[in-house]
Scaffold this active site. Sequence first.
Site, mmCIF file in Angstrom:
data_model
loop_
_atom_site.group_PDB
_atom_site.id
_atom_site.type_symbol
_atom_site.label_atom_id
_atom_site.label_comp_id
_atom_site.label_asym_id
_atom_site.label_seq_id
_atom_site.Cartn_x
_atom_site.Cartn_y
_atom_site.Cartn_z
ATOM 1 N N GLN A 80 0.850 -1.199 0.000
ATOM 2 C CA GLN A 80 0.000 0.000 0.000
ATOM 3 C C GLN A 80 0.881 1.242 0.000
ATOM 4 O O GLN A 80 1.741 1.405 0.874
ATOM 5 C CB GLN A 80 -0.937 0.026 1.221
ATOM 6 C CG GLN A 80 -1.896 1.207 1.166
ATOM 7 C CD GLN A 80 -2.883 1.253 2.331
ATOM 8 O OE1 GLN A 80 -2.810 0.452 3.255
ATOM 9 N NE2 GLN A 80 -3.798 2.197 2.270
ATOM 10 N N HIS B 185 -8.436 2.043 -1.227
ATOM 11 C CA HIS B 185 -8.793 1.934 -2.648
ATOM 12 C C HIS B 185 -8.839 0.476 -3.049
ATOM 13 O O HIS B 185 -7.977 -0.308 -2.660
ATOM 14 C CB HIS B 185 -7.815 2.706 -3.536
ATOM 15 C CG HIS B 185 -6.373 2.449 -3.257
ATOM 16 N ND1 HIS B 185 -5.707 3.018 -2.192
ATOM 17 C CD2 HIS B 185 -5.472 1.655 -3.882
ATOM 18 C CE1 HIS B 185 -4.447 2.601 -2.181
ATOM 19 N NE2 HIS B 185 -4.285 1.760 -3.187
ATOM 20 N N HIS C 56 -8.469 -2.080 -6.064
ATOM 21 C CA HIS C 56 -7.966 -2.254 -7.426
ATOM 22 C C HIS C 56 -8.888 -3.234 -8.155
ATOM 23 O O HIS C 56 -9.078 -4.367 -7.689
ATOM 24 C CB HIS C 56 -6.572 -2.883 -7.422
ATOM 25 C CG HIS C 56 -5.481 -2.054 -6.822
ATOM 26 N ND1 HIS C 56 -4.585 -1.327 -7.581
ATOM 27 C CD2 HIS C 56 -5.117 -1.867 -5.530
ATOM 28 C CE1 HIS C 56 -3.712 -0.725 -6.770
ATOM 29 N NE2 HIS C 56 -4.010 -1.034 -5.521
HETATM 30 P P1 AMP Z 1 -1.386 0.837 -3.667
HETATM 31 O O1 AMP Z 1 0.019 0.436 -4.018
HETATM 32 O O2 AMP Z 1 -2.291 -0.329 -3.390
HETATM 33 O O3 AMP Z 1 -1.423 1.881 -2.567
HETATM 34 O O4 AMP Z 1 -1.980 1.497 -4.986
HETATM 35 C C1 AMP Z 1 -1.817 2.839 -5.318
HETATM 36 C C2 AMP Z 1 -2.098 2.939 -6.794
HETATM 37 O O5 AMP Z 1 -2.355 4.283 -7.112
HETATM 38 C C3 AMP Z 1 -0.944 2.477 -7.687
HETATM 39 O O6 AMP Z 1 -1.390 1.402 -8.511
HETATM 40 C C4 AMP Z 1 -0.603 3.723 -8.498
HETATM 41 O O7 AMP Z 1 -0.230 3.434 -9.829
HETATM 42 C C5 AMP Z 1 -1.885 4.514 -8.429
HETATM 43 N N1 AMP Z 1 -1.771 5.952 -8.575
HETATM 44 C C6 AMP Z 1 -0.931 6.780 -7.916
HETATM 45 N N2 AMP Z 1 -1.154 8.060 -8.279
HETATM 46 C C7 AMP Z 1 -2.179 8.032 -9.167
HETATM 47 C C8 AMP Z 1 -2.884 9.037 -9.906
HETATM 48 N N3 AMP Z 1 -2.574 10.338 -9.800
HETATM 49 N N4 AMP Z 1 -3.866 8.639 -10.749
HETATM 50 C C9 AMP Z 1 -4.182 7.343 -10.861
HETATM 51 N N5 AMP Z 1 -3.570 6.342 -10.189
HETATM 52 C C10 AMP Z 1 -2.572 6.690 -9.355
#
Ligand code: AMP
Length: 116
Positions: free
Chosen positions: A96, A102, A104
Amino acid sequence: MTTDPSCLFCRIASGDLPSDRVLETEHVVAFRDIAPKAPTHVLVIPREHIPSLEGLEERHGETIGRLHVAAARIAREEGLEDGWRAVINVGADAGQTVFHVHLHLLGGRPLHWPPG
Ligand code: AMP
C-alpha cells in the site's frame, strides 16, 4: 464526512486533481490507474477519507461494501465476463502506497494466483 486536503485521492475525488474517471456516485469515485497492471486497472475509492482497511470500524461497513458494488458495475461495463479481481492492499508489506483506501479492479487478461 471526513476528507483530508493533503491526501492525493481526496484531491482526485474532489476534482482538485485530474483523473480518467469511469464512475462517480454520491459515495464513491472510480478512475483508471496511472500505471496499469492489466488491460483494465481501475481504482475505486470512497469520497470519505479512510486511510486503510487497518483500523476499520463497524461504521465503515456500508462504504467499503459500496466499493465492491461499484467494482462489479464497472466490470460489467468493461466487458470482463471471463473474470476479474478485486484487491485492497493493506499496509507496507502488502504494497500500500496511498493511504486512502482503494480497491484495485484488475481484468482483461488471465490473473495468476497467488499474487506476488
Ligand atoms: P497501492 O500500491 O495499493 O497503494 O496502490 C496505489 C495505486 O495508485 C498504484 O497502482 C498507483 O499506480 C496509483 N496511482 C498513484 N497516483 C495516481 C494518480 N494520480 N492517478 C491514478 N492512479 C494513481
